[in-house]
Design an enzyme around this catalytic site. Structure first.
Site, PDB file in Angstrom:
ATOM      1  N   THR A  66       0.832  -1.203   0.000  1.00  0.00           N
ATOM      2  CA  THR A  66       0.000   0.000   0.000  1.00  0.00           C
ATOM      3  C   THR A  66       0.866   1.251   0.000  1.00  0.00           C
ATOM      4  OG1 THR A  66      -1.950   1.035   1.000  1.00  0.00           O
ATOM      5  CG2 THR A  66      -0.347   0.080   2.537  1.00  0.00           C
ATOM      6  N   LYS A  70       3.364   1.424  -3.818  1.00  0.00           N
ATOM      7  CA  LYS A  70       2.742   0.668  -4.915  1.00  0.00           C
ATOM      8  C   LYS A  70       3.475   0.813  -6.252  1.00  0.00           C
ATOM      9  CE  LYS A  70      -2.044   0.585  -3.293  1.00  0.00           C
ATOM     10  NZ  LYS A  70      -3.436   0.879  -3.611  1.00  0.00           N
ATOM     11  N   ASN A  91      -0.372  -3.916  -6.109  1.00  0.00           N
ATOM     12  CA  ASN A  91      -0.847  -3.951  -4.715  1.00  0.00           C
ATOM     13  C   ASN A  91      -0.839  -5.363  -4.138  1.00  0.00           C
ATOM     14  OD1 ASN A  91      -3.125  -5.047  -5.960  1.00  0.00           O
ATOM     15  ND2 ASN A  91      -4.456  -4.236  -4.373  1.00  0.00           N
ATOM     16  N   ASP A 106      -6.537  -3.855  -7.267  1.00  0.00           N
ATOM     17  CA  ASP A 106      -7.429  -2.684  -7.153  1.00  0.00           C
ATOM     18  C   ASP A 106      -8.253  -2.555  -8.437  1.00  0.00           C
ATOM     19  OD1 ASP A 106      -6.618  -1.876  -4.626  1.00  0.00           O
ATOM     20  OD2 ASP A 106      -5.067  -0.509  -5.375  1.00  0.00           O
ATOM     21  N   GLY A 132      -2.660   7.064  -7.741  1.00  0.00           N
ATOM     22  CA  GLY A 132      -2.640   5.639  -8.047  1.00  0.00           C
ATOM     23  C   GLY A 132      -4.030   5.032  -8.143  1.00  0.00           C
ATOM     24  N   ASN A 153      -8.578  17.083 -11.286  1.00  0.00           N
ATOM     25  CA  ASN A 153      -7.649  16.939 -10.156  1.00  0.00           C
ATOM     26  C   ASN A 153      -7.237  18.308  -9.621  1.00  0.00           C
ATOM     27  OD1 ASN A 153      -6.179  15.140  -8.456  1.00  0.00           O
ATOM     28  ND2 ASN A 153      -4.288  15.804  -9.453  1.00  0.00           N
ATOM     29  N   ARG A 154      -6.877  18.311  -8.320  1.00  0.00           N
ATOM     30  CA  ARG A 154      -6.411  19.540  -7.671  1.00  0.00           C
ATOM     31  C   ARG A 154      -5.176  20.069  -8.406  1.00  0.00           C
ATOM     32  NH1 ARG A 154      -4.702  18.644  -1.526  1.00  0.00           N
ATOM     33  NH2 ARG A 154      -3.136  17.355  -2.586  1.00  0.00           N
ATOM     34  N   THR A 155      -4.227  19.190  -8.704  1.00  0.00           N
ATOM     35  CA  THR A 155      -3.033  19.591  -9.460  1.00  0.00           C
ATOM     36  C   THR A 155      -3.304  19.264 -10.931  1.00  0.00           C
ATOM     37  OG1 THR A 155      -1.747  18.879  -7.551  1.00  0.00           O
ATOM     38  CG2 THR A 155      -0.508  19.316  -9.585  1.00  0.00           C
ATOM     39  N   TYR A 224     -13.795   4.628   2.038  1.00  0.00           N
ATOM     40  CA  TYR A 224     -14.705   3.697   2.720  1.00  0.00           C
ATOM     41  C   TYR A 224     -14.819   3.992   4.205  1.00  0.00           C
ATOM     42  CZ  TYR A 224     -10.169   1.506   3.427  1.00  0.00           C
ATOM     43  OH  TYR A 224      -8.851   1.295   3.716  1.00  0.00           O
TER      44      TYR A 224
END
Ligand code: NAP
Length: 283
Positions: A66, A70, A91, A106, A132, A153-155, A224
């Site tokens: 994790t 990864k 993963n 994933d 990721g 996305n923020r960036t 989650y």
């Protein structure tokens, strides 16, 4: 009971203290009466190679990887499956005949969480995030037949890089900053949050509110904790179908379990163990 024949599976990451994987896997081993144990190891970045070589030397059956390892772990493995290759991240690792085989379950977790739904593939999918998890989501959505995407996305430059990658996969992608998702969401059929927005303790945060979520859409939140995030509550209010990140977590674990044990994973046991562990940690 742990004895001299017990086989080891584990998680390596940094940090690992809030992982639900030990509860999920140990419950599954117990349910099928398998002599396996799952532990967690907090491994610093500069110890990653030693940790992986150590697990191989010790004869572990396999391990999960994790944050933050990864991507970097890929260079220490012998072979990658197609999904791990596409996602550029691993993963799950299986150790067999002295070789390290890397997988990205994933991707499988996202695919399984969406598999039985009537997916709106003719409309673009909005993916919020460009890390990721977002890349694993995009690989899964390509596998499921989506061909048009909006990546927010923020960036922005990271969203742009993912959009270029999507185009190299013969699909179409627009990219934007988080300030533009309200305009983009109206035309999208699937909305995925692949950022920590709304995660405990900031549970009042959401990338979109009900008025910005189409009634006919499907909303998937990779977060989650809490089980029902504000994003999923807003989507429910809008009349959309919702899927919790716990589904992705349990399905990725189920695939790893199958790879390590060759047994059919007891999904219900794994789900109950995850939900119970969540209640134990977050109340
Ligand atoms: P990552 O590679 O570190 O990427 C994080 C992403 O979230 C980046 O796009 C980052 O934007 C964005 N982000 C971080 N903090 C933010 C904030 N405060 N506001 C807006 N955007 C923010 O992490 P990841 O592996 O992709 O994980 C993302 C989320 O998915 C995490 O919450 C993780 O727990 C969850 N996840 C769940 C599962 C599951 O099984 N359900 C599996 C994997 C991940 P920048 O690029 O601007 O930094």
């Amino acid at each position: 009971m742990i004895d001299a024949s017990t086989r080891l599976c584990c998680l390596i990451g940094h940090p690992v203290s809030h992982s639900l994987s030990p509860q999920i896997h140990n419950a599954a081993f117990k349910a099928l009466n398998l002599n396996y144990a799952y532990l967690t190891f907090d491994v610093r970045v500069d110890e990653l190679e030693n940790a992986i070589r150590g697990l191989k030397a010790l004869g572990a059956t396999g391990f999960n990887i994790t944050i933050p390892h990864k991507i970097r772990a890929v260079r220490f493995l012998d072979e990658l499956d197609e999904m791990a290759e596409k996602a550029g991240a691993v993963n799950t690792v299986v150790i067999k005949n002295g070789k390290l085989f890397g997988y990205n379950t994933d991707v499988y977790g996202v695919e399984e969480s969406l598999r039985n739904l009537d997916l709106p593939k003719s409309k673009p999918a909005l993916v919020i995030g460009a890390g990721g998890a977002a890349k694993a989501v995009l690989v899964a959505l390509l596998n499921l037949g989506f061909r048009r995407f909006v990546i927010a996305n923020r960036t922005i430059r990271k969203a742009e890089a993912l959009a270029s990658w999507i185009e190299s996969m013969n699909a179409e992608a627009e990219f934007c900053g988080l300030d533009q998702i309200k305009e983009k969401s109206a035309g999208c059929g699937l909305l995925v949050n692949a950022t920590p927005i709304g995660m405990t303790p900031k549970t009042d945060e959401t990338p979109l509110t009900s008025g910005e979520i189409p009634r006919t859409s499907i909303a998937l939140d990779l977060v989650y904790n809490p089980l029902k995030t504000r994003f999923l509550k807003e989507a429910e209010k809008a009349g959309a179908e919702t899927i919790s990140g716990l589904s992705v977590l349990v399905h990725q674990a189920a695939k790893a379990f199958e790879l390590w044990t060759d047994c059919c994973p007891p999904l219900e046991v794994m789900w109950d163990a995850a939900a119970q562990a969540l209640r134990g940690i977050y109340g």
